[in-house]
Design a protein around this motif. Structure first.
Motif, mmCIF file in Angstrom:
data_model
loop_
_atom_site.group_PDB
_atom_site.id
_atom_site.type_symbol
_atom_site.label_atom_id
_atom_site.label_comp_id
_atom_site.label_asym_id
_atom_site.label_seq_id
_atom_site.Cartn_x
_atom_site.Cartn_y
_atom_site.Cartn_z
ATOM 1 N N ARG A 42 52.000 49.790 -42.039
ATOM 2 C CA ARG A 42 53.233 50.262 -41.312
ATOM 3 C C ARG A 42 53.252 51.700 -40.900
ATOM 4 O O ARG A 42 52.649 52.443 -41.881
ATOM 5 C CB ARG A 42 54.519 50.163 -42.093
ATOM 6 C CG ARG A 42 55.092 48.710 -42.203
ATOM 7 C CD ARG A 42 56.376 48.838 -42.893
ATOM 8 N NE ARG A 42 56.658 47.369 -43.209
ATOM 9 C CZ ARG A 42 57.195 47.061 -44.555
ATOM 10 N NH1 ARG A 42 57.836 47.995 -45.445
ATOM 11 N NH2 ARG A 42 57.768 46.003 -44.662
ATOM 12 N N SER A 43 53.902 52.038 -39.871
ATOM 13 C CA SER A 43 53.713 53.564 -39.310
ATOM 14 C C SER A 43 55.197 54.124 -40.344
ATOM 15 O O SER A 43 56.110 53.324 -40.695
ATOM 16 C CB SER A 43 53.917 53.800 -37.843
ATOM 17 O OG SER A 43 55.235 53.269 -37.508
ATOM 18 N N PRO A 44 55.065 55.575 -40.612
ATOM 19 C CA PRO A 44 56.245 56.149 -41.220
ATOM 20 C C PRO A 44 57.436 56.007 -40.181
ATOM 21 O O PRO A 44 58.708 55.751 -40.904
ATOM 22 C CB PRO A 44 55.703 57.521 -41.081
ATOM 23 C CG PRO A 44 54.267 57.802 -41.311
ATOM 24 C CD PRO A 44 53.999 56.373 -40.330
ATOM 25 N N ARG A 46 57.844 53.064 -38.307
ATOM 26 C CA ARG A 46 58.680 51.813 -38.713
ATOM 27 C C ARG A 46 59.437 51.566 -39.948
ATOM 28 O O ARG A 46 60.480 50.915 -40.227
ATOM 29 C CB ARG A 46 57.276 51.028 -38.817
ATOM 30 C CG ARG A 46 57.607 49.441 -39.016
ATOM 31 C CD ARG A 46 58.102 48.434 -38.123
ATOM 32 N NE ARG A 46 58.362 46.875 -38.668
ATOM 33 C CZ ARG A 46 59.346 46.510 -38.834
ATOM 34 N NH1 ARG A 46 60.509 46.874 -38.228
ATOM 35 N NH2 ARG A 46 59.418 45.253 -39.149
ATOM 36 N N GLN A 47 58.729 52.411 -41.105
ATOM 37 C CA GLN A 47 59.330 52.260 -42.456
ATOM 38 C C GLN A 47 60.779 53.072 -42.241
ATOM 39 O O GLN A 47 61.577 52.518 -42.998
ATOM 40 C CB GLN A 47 58.411 53.110 -43.405
ATOM 41 C CG GLN A 47 58.778 52.829 -44.909
ATOM 42 C CD GLN A 47 58.847 51.372 -45.148
ATOM 43 O OE1 GLN A 47 57.874 50.562 -45.026
ATOM 44 N NE2 GLN A 47 59.822 51.123 -46.230
ATOM 45 N N ALA A 48 60.656 54.331 -41.759
ATOM 46 C CA ALA A 48 61.981 54.885 -41.565
ATOM 47 C C ALA A 48 63.181 53.864 -40.893
ATOM 48 O O ALA A 48 64.257 53.772 -41.467
ATOM 49 C CB ALA A 48 62.082 55.892 -40.920
ATOM 50 N N ALA A 49 62.845 53.088 -40.008
ATOM 51 C CA ALA A 49 63.606 52.325 -39.213
ATOM 52 C C ALA A 49 64.003 51.033 -40.203
ATOM 53 O O ALA A 49 65.403 50.653 -40.028
ATOM 54 C CB ALA A 49 62.926 51.704 -37.953
ATOM 55 N N LEU A 50 63.283 50.582 -41.162
ATOM 56 C CA LEU A 50 63.644 49.272 -41.944
ATOM 57 C C LEU A 50 64.483 49.877 -43.153
ATOM 58 O O LEU A 50 65.383 49.219 -43.547
ATOM 59 C CB LEU A 50 62.137 48.891 -42.714
ATOM 60 C CG LEU A 50 61.256 48.005 -41.658
ATOM 61 C CD1 LEU A 50 60.121 47.764 -42.568
ATOM 62 C CD2 LEU A 50 62.145 46.863 -41.339
ATOM 63 N N VAL A 51 64.322 51.234 -43.536
ATOM 64 C CA VAL A 51 65.263 51.767 -44.669
ATOM 65 C C VAL A 51 66.551 51.887 -43.563
ATOM 66 O O VAL A 51 67.585 51.837 -44.336
ATOM 67 C CB VAL A 51 64.763 53.235 -44.816
ATOM 68 C CG1 VAL A 51 65.750 53.912 -45.623
ATOM 69 C CG2 VAL A 51 63.466 52.927 -45.960
ATOM 70 N N ARG A 62 54.041 51.057 -50.011
ATOM 71 C CA ARG A 62 52.670 50.768 -50.018
ATOM 72 C C ARG A 62 52.117 50.276 -48.781
ATOM 73 O O ARG A 62 50.918 50.177 -48.409
ATOM 74 C CB ARG A 62 52.329 49.721 -51.171
ATOM 75 C CG ARG A 62 52.739 49.977 -52.623
ATOM 76 C CD ARG A 62 51.842 51.290 -53.038
ATOM 77 N NE ARG A 62 50.628 50.454 -53.825
ATOM 78 C CZ ARG A 62 49.581 51.191 -53.775
ATOM 79 N NH1 ARG A 62 49.519 52.402 -53.630
ATOM 80 N NH2 ARG A 62 48.387 50.500 -54.342
ATOM 81 N N HIS A 63 53.135 49.818 -47.759
ATOM 82 C CA HIS A 63 52.872 49.542 -46.333
ATOM 83 C C HIS A 63 52.243 50.712 -45.730
ATOM 84 O O HIS A 63 51.481 50.419 -44.779
ATOM 85 C CB HIS A 63 53.939 48.718 -45.550
ATOM 86 C CG HIS A 63 54.308 47.677 -46.270
ATOM 87 N ND1 HIS A 63 53.654 46.313 -45.611
ATOM 88 C CD2 HIS A 63 55.224 46.924 -46.997
ATOM 89 C CE1 HIS A 63 53.946 45.297 -46.386
ATOM 90 N NE2 HIS A 63 55.172 45.809 -46.908
ATOM 91 N N LEU A 64 52.747 51.985 -45.976
ATOM 92 C CA LEU A 64 52.263 52.910 -45.352
ATOM 93 C C LEU A 64 50.730 53.338 -45.294
ATOM 94 O O LEU A 64 50.164 54.105 -44.686
ATOM 95 C CB LEU A 64 53.027 54.301 -45.674
ATOM 96 C CG LEU A 64 54.667 54.261 -45.582
ATOM 97 C CD1 LEU A 64 55.452 55.363 -46.059
ATOM 98 C CD2 LEU A 64 54.981 54.120 -43.896
ATOM 99 N N THR A 65 50.231 52.911 -46.602
ATOM 100 C CA THR A 65 48.866 53.153 -46.704
ATOM 101 C C THR A 65 48.025 52.088 -46.795
ATOM 102 O O THR A 65 46.664 52.055 -47.150
ATOM 103 C CB THR A 65 48.683 53.814 -48.142
ATOM 104 O OG1 THR A 65 49.424 52.884 -49.289
ATOM 105 C CG2 THR A 65 49.227 55.195 -48.443
ATOM 106 N N GLY A 66 48.623 50.883 -46.227
ATOM 107 C CA GLY A 66 47.413 49.596 -46.034
ATOM 108 C C GLY A 66 47.300 48.889 -47.459
ATOM 109 O O GLY A 66 46.515 48.034 -47.600
#
Length: 127
Positions: A42-44, A46-51, A62-66
């Motif tokens: 995931r991109s940062p 995308r992660q921020a949007a999920l939060v 851990r998605h941010l680093t694959g």
């Protein structure tokens, strides 16, 4: 019955750590419940949007680093979210990981915010 990863699931493994990809590829061959990969790297943004949406509680995923993947159970070709299905998928992931000597963590084992679709490489072995 042996299942196979779809082209879409394989595409969603792009950028995921090779050790976790190997576990996913082995798990699909031994799982009693078919599954698809819904998300890997995931991109940062995308992660921020999920939060913001309440679908995640951390910006340090851990998605941010694959190092993590999410899956969805498939029953007769349809996505299902029934909790017992994910325990059965987790058994396949654990067996596949153990056979490869790859320590993983299942989100379904977390004491809070249990996340049945989530699998990640153990931070103790994969920084």
């Amino acid at each position: 019955m042996s299942y196979r990863l779809s082209t879409r699931s394989r595409a969603r493994l792009q950028g995921v750590h090779p050790a976790l990809v190997a576990v996913v590829e082995a798990a699909i061959l031994i799982t009693p419940v078919d599954f698809m990969v819904t998300e890997g790297l995931r991109s940062p943004a995308r992660q921020a949007a999920l939060v913001r949406a309440g679908a995640s509680r951390t910006l340090n995923s851990r998605h941010l680093t694959g190092h993590a993947v999410d899956v969805a159970a498939l029953v007769e070709g349809r996505v299902r979210w029934d909790w017992p299905l994910y325990g059965r998928i987790a058994e396949a992931f654990r067996a596949a990981a153990a056979a490869r000597g790859t320590p993983i963590v299942w989100g379904g084992d977390w004491p809070t915010l249990r996340d049945g679709p989530h699998f990640e490489l153990d931070r103790k072995a994969f920084a």
